[in-house]
Scaffold this active site. Structure first.
Site, PDB file in Angstrom:
ATOM      1  N   HIS A  79       0.920  -1.411  -0.121  1.00  0.00           N
ATOM      2  CA  HIS A  79       0.087   0.064   0.025  1.00  0.00           C
ATOM      3  C   HIS A  79       0.895   1.079  -0.052  1.00  0.00           C
ATOM      4  O   HIS A  79       0.650   2.157   0.670  1.00  0.00           O
ATOM      5  CB  HIS A  79      -1.178  -0.057   1.175  1.00  0.00           C
ATOM      6  CG  HIS A  79      -0.536  -0.250   2.672  1.00  0.00           C
ATOM      7  ND1 HIS A  79       0.129   0.666   3.105  1.00  0.00           N
ATOM      8  CD2 HIS A  79      -1.330  -0.969   3.622  1.00  0.00           C
ATOM      9  CE1 HIS A  79       0.433   0.250   4.220  1.00  0.00           C
ATOM     10  NE2 HIS A  79      -0.529  -0.841   4.724  1.00  0.00           N
ATOM     11  N   HIS A 103      -6.950  -8.434  13.990  1.00  0.00           N
ATOM     12  CA  HIS A 103      -6.965  -7.413  13.233  1.00  0.00           C
ATOM     13  C   HIS A 103      -7.472  -7.249  12.095  1.00  0.00           C
ATOM     14  O   HIS A 103      -7.355  -8.401  11.257  1.00  0.00           O
ATOM     15  CB  HIS A 103      -5.416  -6.878  13.276  1.00  0.00           C
ATOM     16  CG  HIS A 103      -4.885  -5.625  12.628  1.00  0.00           C
ATOM     17  ND1 HIS A 103      -5.800  -4.670  12.384  1.00  0.00           N
ATOM     18  CD2 HIS A 103      -4.028  -5.365  11.756  1.00  0.00           C
ATOM     19  CE1 HIS A 103      -5.324  -3.617  11.673  1.00  0.00           C
ATOM     20  NE2 HIS A 103      -3.972  -4.068  11.287  1.00  0.00           N
ATOM     21  N   GLU A 140      -7.152  -5.496   9.242  1.00  0.00           N
ATOM     22  CA  GLU A 140      -6.665  -5.116   7.968  1.00  0.00           C
ATOM     23  C   GLU A 140      -6.526  -6.417   7.061  1.00  0.00           C
ATOM     24  O   GLU A 140      -6.170  -7.530   7.600  1.00  0.00           O
ATOM     25  CB  GLU A 140      -5.082  -4.224   8.166  1.00  0.00           C
ATOM     26  CG  GLU A 140      -4.934  -3.512   6.938  1.00  0.00           C
ATOM     27  CD  GLU A 140      -3.661  -2.522   7.161  1.00  0.00           C
ATOM     28  OE1 GLU A 140      -3.186  -2.621   8.373  1.00  0.00           O
ATOM     29  OE2 GLU A 140      -3.475  -1.996   6.167  1.00  0.00           O
ATOM     30  N   ASP A 195      -4.560  -7.791   4.964  1.00  0.00           N
ATOM     31  CA  ASP A 195      -3.172  -8.554   4.815  1.00  0.00           C
ATOM     32  C   ASP A 195      -3.325  -9.759   5.819  1.00  0.00           C
ATOM     33  O   ASP A 195      -2.706 -10.810   5.805  1.00  0.00           O
ATOM     34  CB  ASP A 195      -1.999  -8.041   4.982  1.00  0.00           C
ATOM     35  CG  ASP A 195      -1.685  -6.983   6.259  1.00  0.00           C
ATOM     36  OD1 ASP A 195      -2.819  -6.497   6.634  1.00  0.00           O
ATOM     37  OD2 ASP A 195      -0.879  -6.564   6.650  1.00  0.00           O
ATOM     38  N   HIS A 254      -2.375  -0.975  15.465  1.00  0.00           N
ATOM     39  CA  HIS A 254      -2.454   0.333  14.815  1.00  0.00           C
ATOM     40  C   HIS A 254      -3.723   0.911  14.536  1.00  0.00           C
ATOM     41  O   HIS A 254      -3.848   2.072  13.587  1.00  0.00           O
ATOM     42  CB  HIS A 254      -1.287   0.450  13.821  1.00  0.00           C
ATOM     43  CG  HIS A 254      -1.487  -0.273  12.653  1.00  0.00           C
ATOM     44  ND1 HIS A 254      -1.470   0.190  11.316  1.00  0.00           N
ATOM     45  CD2 HIS A 254      -1.784  -1.508  12.283  1.00  0.00           C
ATOM     46  CE1 HIS A 254      -1.647  -0.472  10.507  1.00  0.00           C
ATOM     47  NE2 HIS A 254      -2.031  -1.763  11.025  1.00  0.00           N
ATOM     48  N   ASP A 270       0.357  -6.720  14.191  1.00  0.00           N
ATOM     49  CA  ASP A 270       1.336  -5.927  13.521  1.00  0.00           C
ATOM     50  C   ASP A 270       2.534  -5.488  14.628  1.00  0.00           C
ATOM     51  O   ASP A 270       3.721  -5.290  14.189  1.00  0.00           O
ATOM     52  CB  ASP A 270       0.717  -4.833  12.900  1.00  0.00           C
ATOM     53  CG  ASP A 270       0.163  -5.073  11.424  1.00  0.00           C
ATOM     54  OD1 ASP A 270       0.460  -5.675  10.794  1.00  0.00           O
ATOM     55  OD2 ASP A 270      -1.118  -4.452  11.467  1.00  0.00           O
ATOM     56  N   TYR A 309       9.919  -0.564   9.925  1.00  0.00           N
ATOM     57  CA  TYR A 309       8.494  -0.895  10.407  1.00  0.00           C
ATOM     58  C   TYR A 309       7.654  -0.137  11.112  1.00  0.00           C
ATOM     59  O   TYR A 309       6.730   0.418  10.923  1.00  0.00           O
ATOM     60  CB  TYR A 309       8.186  -2.497  10.889  1.00  0.00           C
ATOM     61  CG  TYR A 309       6.917  -2.749  10.928  1.00  0.00           C
ATOM     62  CD1 TYR A 309       6.447  -3.495   9.541  1.00  0.00           C
ATOM     63  CD2 TYR A 309       5.925  -2.808  12.064  1.00  0.00           C
ATOM     64  CE1 TYR A 309       4.919  -4.135   9.668  1.00  0.00           C
ATOM     65  CE2 TYR A 309       4.610  -3.192  11.875  1.00  0.00           C
ATOM     66  CZ  TYR A 309       4.263  -3.896  10.696  1.00  0.00           C
ATOM     67  OH  TYR A 309       3.009  -4.320  10.756  1.00  0.00           O
ATOM     68  N   HIS A 357       3.799 -10.107  11.041  1.00  0.00           N
ATOM     69  CA  HIS A 357       4.828  -9.952   9.674  1.00  0.00           C
ATOM     70  C   HIS A 357       6.389 -10.210  10.316  1.00  0.00           C
ATOM     71  O   HIS A 357       6.686  -9.810  11.394  1.00  0.00           O
ATOM     72  CB  HIS A 357       4.835  -8.620   9.360  1.00  0.00           C
ATOM     73  CG  HIS A 357       3.628  -8.065   8.666  1.00  0.00           C
ATOM     74  ND1 HIS A 357       3.192  -8.557   7.402  1.00  0.00           N
ATOM     75  CD2 HIS A 357       2.688  -7.231   9.138  1.00  0.00           C
ATOM     76  CE1 HIS A 357       2.111  -8.185   7.074  1.00  0.00           C
ATOM     77  NE2 HIS A 357       1.670  -6.852   8.109  1.00  0.00           N
TER      78      HIS A 357
HETATM   79 FE1  FEO Z   1      -2.369  -3.549   9.873  1.00  0.00          FE
HETATM   80 FE2  FEO Z   1      -0.232  -5.964   8.957  1.00  0.00          FE
HETATM   81  O1  FEO Z   1      -1.946  -4.824   8.929  1.00  0.00           O
END
Ligand code: FEO
Length: 406
Positions: A24, A78, A80, A82, A145, A164, A192, A225
Site C-alpha cells: 500500500h 486485526h 486489515e 493482509d 495500529h 502488527d 516498520y 509479519h
Molecule cells: Fe495492519 Fe499488517 O496490517
C-alpha cells in the site's frame, strides 16, 4: 507445504510473500510474510488469516495437521486485509467455528464480508477462553495500529501473538529472530516502526506498561509479519520503548531534490560543514529513493535538513510529498532546517520551514537560500550553515537524551 511448530501444539501456517515491493505505497525491498497460527488443542483454533491471494497456501499448511472444517475457534486480532482477508474462506469451510474479536473488529468484518451466517463473539481486555490444555487471554490494543486491534496471549506457553506490533516486513524462509543477522533485523524493526507506528509512540509506551502491569511473562512474541521473537523478545520491547520515547542517533539526514543541480551543489556545501563538526550525516535524493526508505532514515537520526528548489513559488513536488508523508506520521523529538535554490521569487524554503514548524519540530531558522546558481561565496555560506546546524543538533540531542533517560 508444511506447518511449522513454534511451541508445543502451536503451528505457524502463514505465507511468505517474497515478491511484494509495494505494500500500500510502502516499499518493501525484503518482501513480507503474513503470519498466522493454528493451535491443535481440544478446540482447534486459528489465530488470524493471511492475505486473500495466499489463502490456498494457508489451507495447505493447515491440512498437514487437520481438516480445516474442524476449526472451532477463530481469533481475529486485526481486520486489515493482509491478516483478515481470508476469513470468508475460513468461515465458509469451518462452519462450526466461533470467531472472537473486538467490537470494532466486528463492525469492520461486517463491512468487508457477508457475515450473516458467522458466529461472532465480541471480547475485550481480560477475557479468556479455554481451548482444552491451553488458555487464550485477549488484550485490546486500540490504535496499535487500528481501532479494532488486539493481541492474543497463550497463557500456558507464555506466547504473545501481537499482530502488527513488533513485526517487520522481512520475508525469509527462517522463522525466528536468532536465525537472522542482528543488524538486518534491527533495521527491519526500525523501518516498520517508522513507517507504520511512529504516530502511536505514546500509546505504545502505555500499552507496554499495561502488559507489564498485567504481569504477563513473555517467552515468545509472534507478530503477524516477519520473524518470531523466541531468543530475545525483550530486545524488541526495549527497541519499541526507546523509539516511543523518541530516541535517535546523533546525526543528520539531508533529504533533498534538485532541478538543475543548484540545490544539489548547495547540499555538498552543507554536508561539508556538518562533517567538519564531526557529525555523522547521510544524503537522500528523493527522486532516487523510495519514500519509506527516506522516512526510515529520517527516524534514525536526530537532525533533518530538507533541500528544495522553488518551483512556481512552492516547494519541489517530491519534497512536498515527503513532508506531507512525514506530517501524517506525527514525528517528534527531532530538529530540522531547510535550504534550497530559487530563480526569481523564492518560496520553497519558506514553505518547507513553515510545514516543519507546523509539525512542532524544533526548527532552525533562517534557512540557507541561493538565487540561481551557488558561487564560491555561497559555498562558504552553505558550509557555515551546515556547521551551525550540526552544532544545534548536538545541543538538542543532548537535551532530548537527558529527557529520555530521566
Ligand atoms: Fe495492519 Fe499488517 O496490517
Amino acid at each position: 507445504m508444511k506447518a511449522k511448530q513454534i511451541k508445543p501444539g502451536i503451528y505457524w501456517v502463514g505465507a511468505i510473500d517474497w515478491n511484494v515491493r509495494d505494500f500500500h505505497g510502502y516499499q518493501t525491498p525484503r518482501g513480507t510474510t503474513y503470519n498466522n497460527f493454528l493451535i491443535m488443542d481440544r478446540k482447534i483454533t486459528l489465530v488470524d488469516t493471511v492475505k486473500h491471494d495466499f489463502a490456498d497456501v494457508m489451507f495447505e499448511r493447515i491440512r498437514c495437521l487437520t481438516n480445516p472444517e474442524k476449526i472451532q475457534v477463530a481469533v481475529c486480532n486485526h481486520i486489515e486485509m493482509d491478516h483478515a482477508g481470508s476469513w470468508d474462506k475460513v468461515m465458509s469451510v469451518a462452519k462450526n467455528a466461533t470467531l472472537y474479536c473486538t467490537e470494532r473488529a466486528k463492525e469492520g468484518l461486517e463491512r468487508h464480508f457477508d457475515t450473516t451466517s458467522w458466529d461472532i463473539q465480541v471480547v475485550g481486555t481480560g477475557d479468556r477462553i479455554k481451548l482444552g490444555d491451553k488458555t487464550l487471554l485477549f488484550i485490546e490494543t486500540p490504535m496499535l495500529h487500528w481501532p479494532d486491534s488486539m493481541m492474543t496471549y497463550v497463557e500456558e506457553d507464555r506466547l504473545l501473538i501481537s499482530q502488527d506490533a513488533f513485526g517487520q516486513h522481512y520475508a525469509q524462509a527462517v522463522l525466528f529472530d536468532d536465525l537472522v543477522p542482528e543488524g538486518v533485523l534491527e533495521d527491519a524493526v526500525i523501518d516498520y516502526y517508522a513507517n507504520i507506528l511512529m504516530p502511536f509512540g505514546r500509546l505504545i509506551k502505555a500499552k507496554i506498561a499495561e502488559l507489564q502491569k498485567l504481569g504477563l511473562e513473555i517467552d515468545m512474541i509472534a507478530p503477524d509479519h516477519g520473524v518470531i521473537w523466541r531468543k530475545n523478545p525483550e530486545k524488541v520491547i526495549r527497541m519499541y520503548l526507546e523509539m516511543a520515547q523518541g530516541r535517535a542517533e546523533e546525526g543528520v539526514v539531508i533529504v533533498y531534490d534538485t532541478m538543475w543541480h543548484s540545490t544539489e551543489r548547495m547540499c555538498r556545501a552543507v554536508l561539508d560543514g556538518i562533517l567538519e563538526e564531526g557529525m555523522y550525516a547521510e544524503v537522500i535524493k528523493l527522486r532516487d529513493t523510495p519514500m519509506s526508505v527516506a522516512i526510515k532514515q529520517f527516524w534514525k537520526y536526530r537532525g533533518l535538513l530538507v533541500g528544495t528548489p522553488t518551483l512556481n513559488n512552492l516547494m519541489f513536488p517530491t519534497v512536498a510529498e515527503f513532508l506531507q508523508h512525514l506530517r501524517g506520521l506525527r514525528p517528534y523529538a527531532r530538529i530540522a532546517g531547510a535550504f534550497g535554490s530559487y530563480g526569481w521569487g523564492g518560496g520553497g524554503v519558506r514553505e518547507a520551514l513553515s510545514i516543519l514548524k507546523s509539525m512542532k519540530l524544533e526548527v532552525v531558522e533562517p534557512g540557507y537560500e541561493v538565487k540561481y546558481r551557488p558561487g564560491e561565496e555561497d559555498y562558504q555560506q552553505g558550509y557555515e550553515f551546515g556547521r551551525r546546524f550540526a552544532q544545534k543538533v548536538r545541543e538538542y540531542h543532548r537535551r532530548v537524551e537527558k529527557e529520555v533517560v530521566s
